[in-house]
Design an enzyme around this catalytic site. Structure first.
Site: not given
Lengths: 332, 332
Positions: A244, A293-296
């Protein structure tokens, strides 16, 4: 969708566009709902829960984090809250390794150079575009990897780094939880590491060649990576944050990069996202690789996350055990 | 430099700038040299060797490849040729993993989006910026990794991919060398893979989720990845080339990406480099991540490569055994 539509007893209302749902649409359509599935951008607060009304039994988020959900309000409304842990562990661990490599190996600068048509003008020289190597070499046989937060994603990242020749794993985690010597010794043996050690954040900063920030957000971890921590890091070290944005003080990190306190950074999250524009101090730093924010974000994982979110909402509505329920017993 | 300068009997002439050496400078200063250390951009041909004259004993390149050296001319001039194998294996394997991740996970597109200030306009949706996941998941438990060329770098890349949960390794290599069943069985056991199998290039193309091109350049491998091979690949597959640009037909690859025959590509090398500009068909493809040939570009590895190159030239001049000598016995 197939899971939801197979339930004839459910009336499913779906935001029809492939982008984050408009607040006004959500506020209008949530009225009288029994359950609601939300994504990370949707704020679930008292306003929304009051609008839904007393029929609402469950809020199910397609995410592992739930900072966008006011848990106290949910508990006050006597709701169940579902989330999607575990299923995104591997996708985020993959991305964490990618960010560590990109930050060390000029991944952002190299791609940008070619995209701008500068390859013909790039003059090869022995140390051009060189950075610190993640893997060990014959003349450089030690690599200490640090983790701020040592949960599932951190441990999956650690496992991926073992064949790069890493030798030590250091971690800091919740200060109130005691060291788990037996688990650490087992991990060291499993991965053939010289040590897996819980340390304080100062030692973590001083010793880590790559420091992965993989801890929950919230007030307890706000700006835990600050100027004092960054000043203790090695000049050749890499900082990765795939958890985060609030854990890292962006201004301090930009200063650390600008003044060479550390080598580079790889970030999937930035405080205040998505309002991160070209005048943001981190966007201006060439050695800062930033992803939106493309971690998943993989086809497989997002498929499994949406499946879990549907299973959570269906189970809660039917009064069955939810596959992944947030514990609200202590929030009030 | 320290190794060379420590030899009082050597007179060392050094191109003084931190960029590739100008041809005219090299031609002027090579006259009467006993040994010459060159980098990848310097062409070593009859013209240069004639210019050096009969004093020349050794050409030492700071690279593992030696396509820039006319080996036949070197043999005719009775020279020794040194190179730097092994020491760059880990750096290139690291970069190969990075390229596989970047091509699958929108590494180029994601960085570009943030750099251009588009994050605030990027609307999150369940499958936005999603690509195929390198690691296995609960619902997707098989990953077949292919290698075109199965030497040191390929095997080091394979080792790094094991904790991502890969299940099968396929490879194609020199057709004249027979399969090495014992070695393959040992590798499968070591890495806990279901199979390590030598296959023909058609099967390699059909089965690989990620196909790594890690074979030598030269006429024997020219455009071995062509339109026919790319058409056989899976629509979700990734092509990585970290060896030499000549192995891949750039026009065919651009067509494959444009028409969705494969998912994405990660290239550290492109045929005709460094003359790759913004109108190059591969630079125009958003799912093609291109780096400017930085496979060995780490501080550690370049240090070890330059050290080896110096050791090679010193040994040859002193008549001692060179640490890494190219075998010229069969080139004439």
């Amino acid at each position: 969708m197939a899971l939801l539509e197979a339930r004839a007893e459910l009336d499913v209302i779906v935001w029809p566009e492939d982008r984050a749902c408009e607040r006004s649409w959500l506020m209008e359509n949530v009225v009288g709902a029994t359950g609601v599935i939300v994504m990370f951008p949707e704020k679930v607060n008292t306003e929304l829960l009051d609008k839904a009304g007393p029929s609402l039994k469950v809020v199910s988020t397609v995410s592992v984090g739930y900072e966008h959900i006011d848990l106290k309000a949910a508990a006050q409304h006597n709701l169940k809250v579902g989330y999607t842990p575990d299923v995104l562990t591997d996708a985020v661990a993959d991305l964490s390794v990618m960010l560590a490599l990109m930050a060390g190996r000029n991944g952002g600068i190299g791609v940008d150079l070619v995209q701008k048509g500068q390859w013909p003008n790039f003059s090869w020289s022995p140390f051009a575009l060189c950075g610190p190597q993640l893997s060990t070499t014959a003349a450089s046989q030690t690599r200490k990897i640090g983790f701020l937060g040592f949960g599932r994603i951190a441990q999956a990242t650690l496992a991926r780094l073992v064949p790069f020749g890493i030798t030590h794993c250091l971690y800091s985690s919740n200060p109130s939880s005691p060291p788990n010597y037996a688990r650490d010794a087992a991990l060291a043996k499993q991965h053939n590491l010289r040590a897996v050690s819980k340390v304080d954040i100062d030692e973590l900063a001083r010793e880590s060649d790559v420091l992965f920030v993989l801890a929950p957000g919230g007030s307890g971890t706000y700006h835990v990576v600050n100027e004092a921590v960054l000043k203790k890091m090695k000049r050749t070290s890499i900082l990765v944050n795939a958890s985060r944005g609030t854990l890292v003080d962006s201004d301090a990190l930009a200063k650390a990069l600008r003044e060479g306190w550390i080598w580079g950074a790889g970030l999937d999250v930035v405080e205040g996202e998505p309002n991160v524009t070209i005048d943001h101090p981190l966007v201006k730093e060439p050695r800062c690789v930033i992803l939106p924010h493309i971690g998943s974000a993989t086809l497989e994982t997002r498929g499994e996350m949406t499946t879990r979110a549907a299973q959570n909402v269906i189970a809660a509505i039917l009064g069955e055990e939810m596959p992944s329920q947030v514990d609200l017993s202590t929030v009030l």
